[in-house]
Design an enzyme around this catalytic site. Sequence first.
Site, PDB file in Angstrom:
ATOM      1  N   SER A  38       0.832  -1.197   0.000  1.00 20.92           N
ATOM      2  CA  SER A  38       0.000   0.000   0.000  1.00 20.92           C
ATOM      3  C   SER A  38       0.878   1.264   0.000  1.00 20.92           C
ATOM      4  O   SER A  38       1.666   1.454  -0.926  1.00 20.92           O
ATOM      5  CB  SER A  38      -0.964  -0.054   1.187  1.00 20.92           C
ATOM      6  OG  SER A  38      -2.051   0.813   0.991  1.00 20.92           O
ATOM      7  N   HIS A  67      -7.424  -6.041   0.564  1.00 24.51           N
ATOM      8  CA  HIS A  67      -6.270  -5.149   0.530  1.00 24.51           C
ATOM      9  C   HIS A  67      -5.135  -5.633   1.432  1.00 24.51           C
ATOM     10  O   HIS A  67      -3.974  -5.460   1.119  1.00 24.51           O
ATOM     11  CB  HIS A  67      -6.705  -3.738   0.925  1.00 24.51           C
ATOM     12  CG  HIS A  67      -5.625  -2.711   0.792  1.00 24.51           C
ATOM     13  ND1 HIS A  67      -4.898  -2.527  -0.368  1.00 24.51           N
ATOM     14  CD2 HIS A  67      -5.140  -1.803   1.691  1.00 24.51           C
ATOM     15  CE1 HIS A  67      -4.016  -1.559  -0.179  1.00 24.51           C
ATOM     16  NE2 HIS A  67      -4.147  -1.110   1.051  1.00 24.51           N
TER      17      HIS A  67
END
Length: 257
Positions: free
Chosen positions: A88, A238
């Site tokens: 990320s 995610h």
Amino acid sequence: MTKEILHSNIIGEGQPFVILHGFLGMSDNWKTLGRQFSEQGFELHMIDQRNHGRSFWSDAFNYEILAEDLKHYCDAHQLKDIILLGHSMGGKTAMLFATEYPDIVLKLVVADISPRFYPIHHDTILEGLSTLNFDTIKSRGQADTILSNYVSDFGTRQFLLKNLYWIEKGKLALRINLEVLKNEVAEIGEALPSYSRFEKDTLFLRGDRSEYIGVDDERLIINHFPKAKIGNISNSGHWLHAENPKDFFEAVMQFVC
């Protein structure tokens, strides 16, 4: 003035393997996988980026600065030919670092983030964290109850509450520099500069339930990273490395070895 060096957990021996956590995360999030990687003959450097974990706090916060922090860290530890993995926000830092210092990076792994621009989407989380009043909150359970008004997902709350620590007996605090991260949150979504390229082996991994890397991102990835492979981690969103660590570990090992 001496530049501060990022805090890290270093384990194992062998080729240097550097891991960068995501926004509001810390190196501890990677402890289990880091141990597994180290057992395969790597020297793991699990880093806390500035304003996170046990690293220093600063009002300056953007990807250019985060990449400079990593360069200073690599110089201080005399690291070269590193495997660089970022998730990320850490993936964005890793991308920029690899394009700016390709001589230091042997292989790049990017977990569930694209080089493109992302609009701000952490507002509710940051608002929830801002409501935590540690003059009245005396336990993690109390903090979780208050945070649940803003963040419904239990797993996400547990991830965020890892930032809690006892600053002194009976007094909790957050390890993150919340004020600066709130002020600079727009920086998290910034795109990789259009001219940035890294010509070495690169692996992008996305969670099959995540929307962070779409089909439209694939051409952009190849523009910046012409030798990139793009893989999927099943049964994950995610936080693919936490939700399916077995497949994530195997995919990374297959690539780096």
